[in-house]
Motif scaffolding. Structure first.
Motif, short mmCIF file in Angstrom:
data_model
loop_
_atom_site.label_atom_id
_atom_site.label_comp_id
_atom_site.label_asym_id
_atom_site.label_seq_id
_atom_site.Cartn_x
_atom_site.Cartn_y
_atom_site.Cartn_z
N THR A 66 5.18 -9.98 0.05
CA THR A 66 4.47 -8.83 -0.50
C THR A 66 4.35 -8.96 -2.00
OG1 THR A 66 6.51 -7.54 -0.76
CG2 THR A 66 5.31 -7.26 1.30
N ALA B 110 2.93 -6.42 -5.52
CA ALA B 110 2.46 -5.12 -5.97
C ALA B 110 2.19 -5.18 -7.46
CB ALA B 110 3.50 -4.03 -5.67
N PRO C 60 0.32 -2.49 4.71
CA PRO C 60 -1.00 -1.94 5.03
C PRO C 60 -1.09 -1.52 6.49
CG PRO C 60 -1.21 -3.92 3.72
CD PRO C 60 0.24 -3.83 4.11
N TYR D 256 0.88 -1.18 0.00
CA TYR D 256 0.00 0.00 0.00
C TYR D 256 0.91 1.22 0.00
CZ TYR D 256 -4.26 -2.62 1.33
OH TYR D 256 -5.34 -3.47 1.36
#
Length: 237
Positions: free
Chosen positions: A123, A125, A91, A86
């Protein structure tokens, strides 16, 4: 081996898919796997009152709600944090959880059993930010005293797992199987890394000179100020 998945989010998105692949590679019975989704499992916002640090962690205004998470963390041998990127960071639901464990840092009162645990920070993205997001989590875990910490991040260029390229999925599967083997290889022997030990020795110097009374009493009770080490009970000198 018991595995706890701490997942940031309410949907089975890309990062969750990676976490489930990793856990499946361990080939464990269902009773050895638990999953907590955040913020559903815990959502109270840390107010910075410092009661956990200067008084007692049980006096945290959110202690009752946090206790099931703490119990699950102690139950697990391997912690898997699955947190999508994020804005280049982890997050808020995971950051908030970690904020509540400031008292468990080595600068205060680390739990001895943390030194024999392993942890994975996963993670994903659509583009970038995996390194900084993983670092948000790994930094806290190192100061918990977690013995070995692994990080893995992937740019998937898609918000939909079904649209991720087949070649990318094959690479991820291969990587996660290799990671699972590494974790299993360290499972049945003492595992504190040199980095973890260095942090412990540094904090011991601090506690001998500057520690607040509650922390000093804790370290003294465990014998850590007089030469004992939290990993010695697991067989390593």
């Amino acid at each position: 081996m018991n595995v706890l998945l701490l997942h940031a989010g309410r949907k089975a998105g890309n990062t969750y898919q990676l976490a489930r692949q990793l856990i499946a590679a361990f080939d464990l019975p269902e009773k050895s796997i638990r999953t907590l989704h955040f913020p559903d499992a815990f959502s109270d916002i840390c107010t910075g009152c410092c009661s956990c640090i200067i008084k007692d962690e049980k006096l945290c205004p959110h202690a009752k709600n946090l206790n099931p998470v703490t119990t699950a963390i102690h139950w697990a041998d391997v912690l898997v944090f699955a947190a999508p990127v994020y804005v280049y960071h982890t997050p808020g639901a995971i950051k908030n959880l970690l904020d509540h464990y400031g008292w468990q840092w080595m600068v205060h009162r680390p739990s001895p059993d943390m030194f024999k645990k392993q942890a994975v920070c996963l993670t994903t993205a659509a583009g970038a930010g995996m390194k900084s997001a993983n670092r948000d989590i790994a930094d806290s875990l190192r100061y918990w005293g977690i013995g070995r910490i692994y990080t893995y991040g992937q740019a998937l260029y898609s918000l939909d797992w079904e649209r991720v390229a087949h070649e990318k999925k094959n690479k991820i599967e291969k990587d996660l199987r290799a990671l699972s083997k590494k974790i299993k290889r360290h499972q049945n022997r003492p595992i504190p890394s040199l980095r973890t030990k260095y942090k412990f020795y540094t904090m011991r110097i601090y506690h001998r000179r500057f520690s607040i009374p509650l922390d000093r009493a804790y370290w003294t009770a465990h014998g850590w100020l007089s030469g004992e080490k939290p990993w010695r009970q697991y067989g390593e000198k």
